[in-house]
Design an enzyme around this catalytic site. Sequence first.
Site, PDB file in Angstrom:
ATOM      1  N   THR A 127      -4.708  16.200  -0.127  1.00  0.00           N
ATOM      2  CA  THR A 127      -4.910  15.121  -1.098  1.00  0.00           C
ATOM      3  C   THR A 127      -6.227  15.342  -1.831  1.00  0.00           C
ATOM      4  OG1 THR A 127      -3.711  13.651   0.375  1.00  0.00           O
ATOM      5  CG2 THR A 127      -5.064  12.627  -1.334  1.00  0.00           C
ATOM      6  N   ARG A 161       3.034  14.131   2.323  1.00  0.00           N
ATOM      7  CA  ARG A 161       3.421  12.746   2.607  1.00  0.00           C
ATOM      8  C   ARG A 161       3.777  12.633   4.086  1.00  0.00           C
ATOM      9  NH1 ARG A 161       7.019  10.724  -2.659  1.00  0.00           N
ATOM     10  NH2 ARG A 161       5.268   9.823  -3.824  1.00  0.00           N
ATOM     11  N   VAL A 162       2.858  13.195   4.910  1.00  0.00           N
ATOM     12  CA  VAL A 162       3.168  13.167   6.350  1.00  0.00           C
ATOM     13  C   VAL A 162       2.719  11.838   6.948  1.00  0.00           C
ATOM     14  CG1 VAL A 162       2.885  15.645   6.551  1.00  0.00           C
ATOM     15  CG2 VAL A 162       0.949  14.152   7.079  1.00  0.00           C
ATOM     16  N   LYS A 213      -0.465  10.706  -5.829  1.00  0.00           N
ATOM     17  CA  LYS A 213      -0.777  10.706  -4.394  1.00  0.00           C
ATOM     18  C   LYS A 213      -1.909   9.733  -4.077  1.00  0.00           C
ATOM     19  CE  LYS A 213      -1.304  11.648  -0.113  1.00  0.00           C
ATOM     20  NZ  LYS A 213      -0.360  11.261   0.930  1.00  0.00           N
ATOM     21  N   ASN A 217      -1.602   5.662  -2.185  1.00  0.00           N
ATOM     22  CA  ASN A 217      -2.359   5.182  -1.021  1.00  0.00           C
ATOM     23  C   ASN A 217      -3.366   4.108  -1.396  1.00  0.00           C
ATOM     24  OD1 ASN A 217      -0.851   6.575   0.779  1.00  0.00           O
ATOM     25  ND2 ASN A 217      -2.253   8.318   0.921  1.00  0.00           N
ATOM     26  N   CYS A 267      -5.741   8.754   5.438  1.00  0.00           N
ATOM     27  CA  CYS A 267      -5.201   8.564   4.070  1.00  0.00           C
ATOM     28  C   CYS A 267      -5.704   7.286   3.421  1.00  0.00           C
ATOM     29  CB  CYS A 267      -3.687   8.463   4.113  1.00  0.00           C
ATOM     30  SG  CYS A 267      -2.866   9.714   4.995  1.00  0.00           S
ATOM     31  N   LYS A 270      -9.353   6.589   2.629  1.00  0.00           N
ATOM     32  CA  LYS A 270     -10.052   7.631   1.863  1.00  0.00           C
ATOM     33  C   LYS A 270      -9.477   7.844   0.459  1.00  0.00           C
ATOM     34  CE  LYS A 270      -8.536  11.698   2.224  1.00  0.00           C
ATOM     35  NZ  LYS A 270      -8.039  13.057   2.448  1.00  0.00           N
ATOM     36  N   ARG A 412      -3.853  -7.245  16.288  1.00  0.00           N
ATOM     37  CA  ARG A 412      -2.624  -6.716  15.655  1.00  0.00           C
ATOM     38  C   ARG A 412      -1.414  -7.632  15.872  1.00  0.00           C
ATOM     39  NH1 ARG A 412      -4.523  -3.092  12.032  1.00  0.00           N
ATOM     40  NH2 ARG A 412      -6.068  -1.744  12.994  1.00  0.00           N
TER      41      ARG A 412
HETATM   42  N1  SAJ Z   1      -2.271  -1.208   8.516  1.00  0.00           N
HETATM   43  C1  SAJ Z   1      -2.494  -2.568   8.439  1.00  0.00           C
HETATM   44  N2  SAJ Z   1      -1.535  -3.363   7.908  1.00  0.00           N
HETATM   45  C2  SAJ Z   1      -0.370  -2.851   7.433  1.00  0.00           C
HETATM   46  C3  SAJ Z   1      -0.160  -1.464   7.513  1.00  0.00           C
HETATM   47  C4  SAJ Z   1      -1.122  -0.664   8.053  1.00  0.00           C
HETATM   48  O1  SAJ Z   1      -3.545  -3.065   8.864  1.00  0.00           O
HETATM   49  O2  SAJ Z   1       0.488  -3.621   6.978  1.00  0.00           O
HETATM   50  C5  SAJ Z   1      -3.309  -0.344   9.064  1.00  0.00           C
HETATM   51  C6  SAJ Z   1      -2.862   0.451  10.272  1.00  0.00           C
HETATM   52  O3  SAJ Z   1      -3.108  -0.230  11.464  1.00  0.00           O
HETATM   53  C7  SAJ Z   1      -3.726   1.701  10.156  1.00  0.00           C
HETATM   54  C8  SAJ Z   1      -3.927   1.883   8.660  1.00  0.00           C
HETATM   55  O4  SAJ Z   1      -3.637   0.624   8.073  1.00  0.00           O
HETATM   56  O5  SAJ Z   1      -4.976   1.490  10.773  1.00  0.00           O
HETATM   57  C9  SAJ Z   1      -3.045   2.933   8.031  1.00  0.00           C
HETATM   58  O6  SAJ Z   1      -1.757   2.685   8.473  1.00  0.00           O
HETATM   59  P1  SAJ Z   1      -0.464   3.351   7.739  1.00  0.00           P
HETATM   60  O7  SAJ Z   1       0.723   2.663   8.281  1.00  0.00           O
HETATM   61  O8  SAJ Z   1      -0.673   3.355   6.294  1.00  0.00           O
HETATM   62  O9  SAJ Z   1      -0.406   4.820   8.339  1.00  0.00           O
HETATM   63  P2  SAJ Z   1      -1.019   6.167   7.802  1.00  0.00           P
HETATM   64  O10 SAJ Z   1      -2.483   6.127   7.716  1.00  0.00           O
HETATM   65  O11 SAJ Z   1      -0.423   7.212   8.648  1.00  0.00           O
HETATM   66  O12 SAJ Z   1      -0.475   6.254   6.323  1.00  0.00           O
HETATM   67  C10 SAJ Z   1       0.559   7.129   6.053  1.00  0.00           C
HETATM   68  C11 SAJ Z   1       0.430   7.456   4.599  1.00  0.00           C
HETATM   69  N3  SAJ Z   1       1.235   8.596   4.362  1.00  0.00           N
HETATM   70  C12 SAJ Z   1       0.728   9.592   3.594  1.00  0.00           C
HETATM   71  O13 SAJ Z   1      -0.359   9.550   3.071  1.00  0.00           O
HETATM   72  C13 SAJ Z   1       1.617  10.754   3.437  1.00  0.00           C
HETATM   73  C14 SAJ Z   1       0.887   6.327   3.713  1.00  0.00           C
HETATM   74  O14 SAJ Z   1       1.060   6.810   2.383  1.00  0.00           O
HETATM   75  C15 SAJ Z   1       2.197   5.768   4.175  1.00  0.00           C
HETATM   76  O15 SAJ Z   1       2.528   4.658   3.340  1.00  0.00           O
HETATM   77  C16 SAJ Z   1       2.038   5.302   5.595  1.00  0.00           C
HETATM   78  O16 SAJ Z   1       1.769   6.485   6.390  1.00  0.00           O
HETATM   79  C17 SAJ Z   1       3.312   4.627   6.090  1.00  0.00           C
HETATM   80  O17 SAJ Z   1       3.968   3.996   5.250  1.00  0.00           O
HETATM   81  O18 SAJ Z   1       3.564   4.704   7.302  1.00  0.00           O
END
Ligand code: SAJ
Length: 437
Positions: A127, A161-162, A213, A217, A267, A270, A412
């Site tokens: 990214t 988009r992992v 991208k 996010n 992601c 940042k 949570r």
């Molecule tokens: N979180 C919240 N509330 C929410 C969703 C998440 O507080 O409603 C927090 C989580 O606890 C975590 C952080 O945000 O600490 C990020 O959570 P995330 O679900 O976004 O997971 P990530 O960081 O793995 O984000 C990835 C991203 N994928 C990529 O960049 C390829 C994001 O674009 C995706 O949307 C996300 O996964 C997803 O949807 O699971």
Amino acid sequence: MRGMEKVCVVGMGYVGIPVAVQFALSGFGVAGIEISQKKVELLGRGVCTIEGDEPRLAESLKDVVSKKKLVFSSDYSVCRNADAVIICVQTPFFRDGNKPDYACLKSAVESIGANLKKGALVVVESTIAPGTIDKVVKPLLEEKSGMKAGTDFYLAHCPERVMPGRLLENLNNMDRVVGGINEESTKRALAVYGKAIKAKLHPTSALVAEVVKTGENAYRNVQIGFANELALMCENLGVDAFEVRGLINTSPHRDVHMPGAGVGGHCIPKDPWLLVYGSGMEPKLIIESCRLNDSMPNHVSELIGKALAKRGRKMEGSKIAILGLAYLENSDDTRNSPSVALHGLLREKGASVSVFDPYVKSHDGIELSKTLEDAVSGADCIALMTAHSAFRNLDLKRIKGLVRTPLIMDGRNHFDNEMCKKQGFGIFGVGKKFEVD
Ligand code: SAJ
């Protein structure tokens, strides 16, 4: 790897390993390039260095390594035979300096440029801020290779988009944006990715891909920021934010996200800053949302202080047991974890802090308890920060007998208030009614 199309994947992390495995499974001859000799040795023996629940990844890695479809090296000269080089290195962001740290990216690009075959395709999956392909990657590759981008070699951005827990599945099934510096680059990148993944590919320019991208996010960060701000207001009003959220979401086109103890990972915290940096302007909403989400661990520590005071205790000298160090449920990933931020804040206020996480074995500067029981023994407050499945159906009766002060901070929306109160715990948390008498 004779006769097969050859791909080099640079950076054996959460992104690079699944990419290398997937391309090898799809019939490419793949070399994974990694500066860490230890990782090269482990991966070369088919040992997956990514922990946490990653379906199919470990066995697929073993399979392609045993068939010599995937090899590993720390020597960039293997790029000389590559038809495509895919860059998956980390691109951290310095908030204080308000700029991206491209040291890893630049080092990889320079080494690739010095070993680039005429006609090869270079794809950046990392990214990056809008404008990075044009202002950083392209000039470096041209300088080191002595070739012209877009004609002598090809260059595209195909942002990863992992998601931890779904690395291989996402790689195969989630739509991807493929943005070349020119039509020919886009065409070649579509051809290579089209052979490796089933997901729908969306052709565009490199700049649009960079904005997409970081924008997708930033959008999620703002969605979560709204949920957190709503939660703060609900706490202030003494209503349950999750009940409010559920009812708002009964209205069409509403999708209020989950309030929580903070936003971690590599992601969401940042990427908005990369978008801001590359945008060439000072957006307000996106920056404020990042700041609000970053302030949630501080809010949690204030809530804990308030609850302790209700029970005649000061933060200083109290023991707080943090459950969950990973930033995301059922993952071992602690990058930018709100739990790490909370740990520091509590220590600063004079509390002793224990931490238990079934997935995380060690973390710099934080001593981890071996068992949940060890962590909660003698605790004056339990702080649930990560909704690991292992923290479902905890034996609250037994835990009550281990703690010194029965308080639970729920970061949570993991616990049922009534159940906790029935077991004699004071319960409070992000977006929850403060029920500590
Ligand atoms: N979180 C919240 N509330 C929410 C969703 C998440 O507080 O409603 C927090 C989580 O606890 C975590 C952080 O945000 O600490 C990020 O959570 P995330 O679900 O976004 O997971 P990530 O960081 O793995 O984000 C990835 C991203 N994928 C990529 O960049 C390829 C994001 O674009 C995706 O949307 C996300 O996964 C997803 O949807 O699971």
